[in-house]
Write a protein that holds these residues in place. Sequence first.
Motif, PDB file in Angstrom:
ATOM      1  N   SER A   1       0.798  -1.230   0.000  1.00 55.01           N
ATOM      2  CA  SER A   1       0.000   0.000   0.000  1.00 55.01           C
ATOM      3  C   SER A   1       0.833   1.284   0.000  1.00 55.01           C
ATOM      4  O   SER A   1       0.325   2.334  -0.404  1.00 55.01           O
ATOM      5  N   VAL A   2       2.072   1.226   0.426  1.00 50.03           N
ATOM      6  CA  VAL A   2       2.886   2.438   0.525  1.00 50.03           C
ATOM      7  C   VAL A   2       3.049   3.124  -0.837  1.00 50.03           C
ATOM      8  O   VAL A   2       2.929   4.345  -0.935  1.00 50.03           O
ATOM      9  N   GLY A   3       3.285   2.384  -1.889  1.00 51.14           N
ATOM     10  CA  GLY A   3       3.450   2.982  -3.216  1.00 51.14           C
ATOM     11  C   GLY A   3       2.181   3.641  -3.709  1.00 51.14           C
ATOM     12  O   GLY A   3       2.213   4.754  -4.253  1.00 51.14           O
ATOM     13  N   ILE A   4       1.058   2.977  -3.504  1.00 52.91           N
ATOM     14  CA  ILE A   4      -0.220   3.533  -3.963  1.00 52.91           C
ATOM     15  C   ILE A   4      -0.568   4.780  -3.158  1.00 52.91           C
ATOM     16  O   ILE A   4      -1.017   5.781  -3.717  1.00 52.91           O
ATOM     17  N   VAL A   5      -0.358   4.728  -1.853  1.00 49.60           N
ATOM     18  CA  VAL A   5      -0.613   5.898  -1.012  1.00 49.60           C
ATOM     19  C   VAL A   5       0.288   7.056  -1.440  1.00 49.60           C
ATOM     20  O   VAL A   5      -0.163   8.205  -1.549  1.00 49.60           O
ATOM     21  N   ALA A   6       1.560   6.765  -1.709  1.00 53.21           N
ATOM     22  CA  ALA A   6       2.493   7.809  -2.150  1.00 53.21           C
ATOM     23  C   ALA A   6       2.047   8.412  -3.482  1.00 53.21           C
ATOM     24  O   ALA A   6       2.122   9.632  -3.673  1.00 53.21           O
TER      25      ALA A   6
END
Length: 174
Positions: free
Chosen positions: A37-42
């Motif tokens: 999820s970190v990439g999508i949130v970023a």
Amino acid sequence: MLRGRGGTTTFVLVAAVSAFLVGDALVRGDWELVLRSVGIVALVLWGIWVLLVRPSIRVDEGAITVVNVLRTVRVPWTEVAHIGMRFQIVLETRSGDEVRCWGGPTLPRPKPARRGERAVMPSAREVDVLRDAQDRHREDSTSAGAVVTRGWDVLAVAIGGASVLATLAAVLVP
């Protein structure tokens, strides 16, 4: 520095909710969910930042610098022919080019007119500030002979590229 209205609040709200959700997964020890999820949130935060927070108009002694979504334009005062307002602030250069300022304020709503009267279109206070600055710096010798420079907003492009790579890694890596 002149900015549009409301973008920072949206960014902070989405960032707080995102941090809470990713933090919850982190506290629970669900590392797979955190990494996915970190990439999508970023990427989502970058999109909000680049569209609503980053665009601005900067005024200094030598020029007006317009920071739009992924591009930056620096217009020396000697090259500014007219500062106008349509839906947003528009700079017209001596060569006839127009620079639209995404980061500036938009026109406020017109005041309703009484029956038989024409509606009065209000102007943005920021346009008057830019015109006053233009009058002060128009004959300034430090910007004489300077040219309009256009280029990529390196910071925004780099952060966006890193966000896209992180999202692709999260989606494509099994």
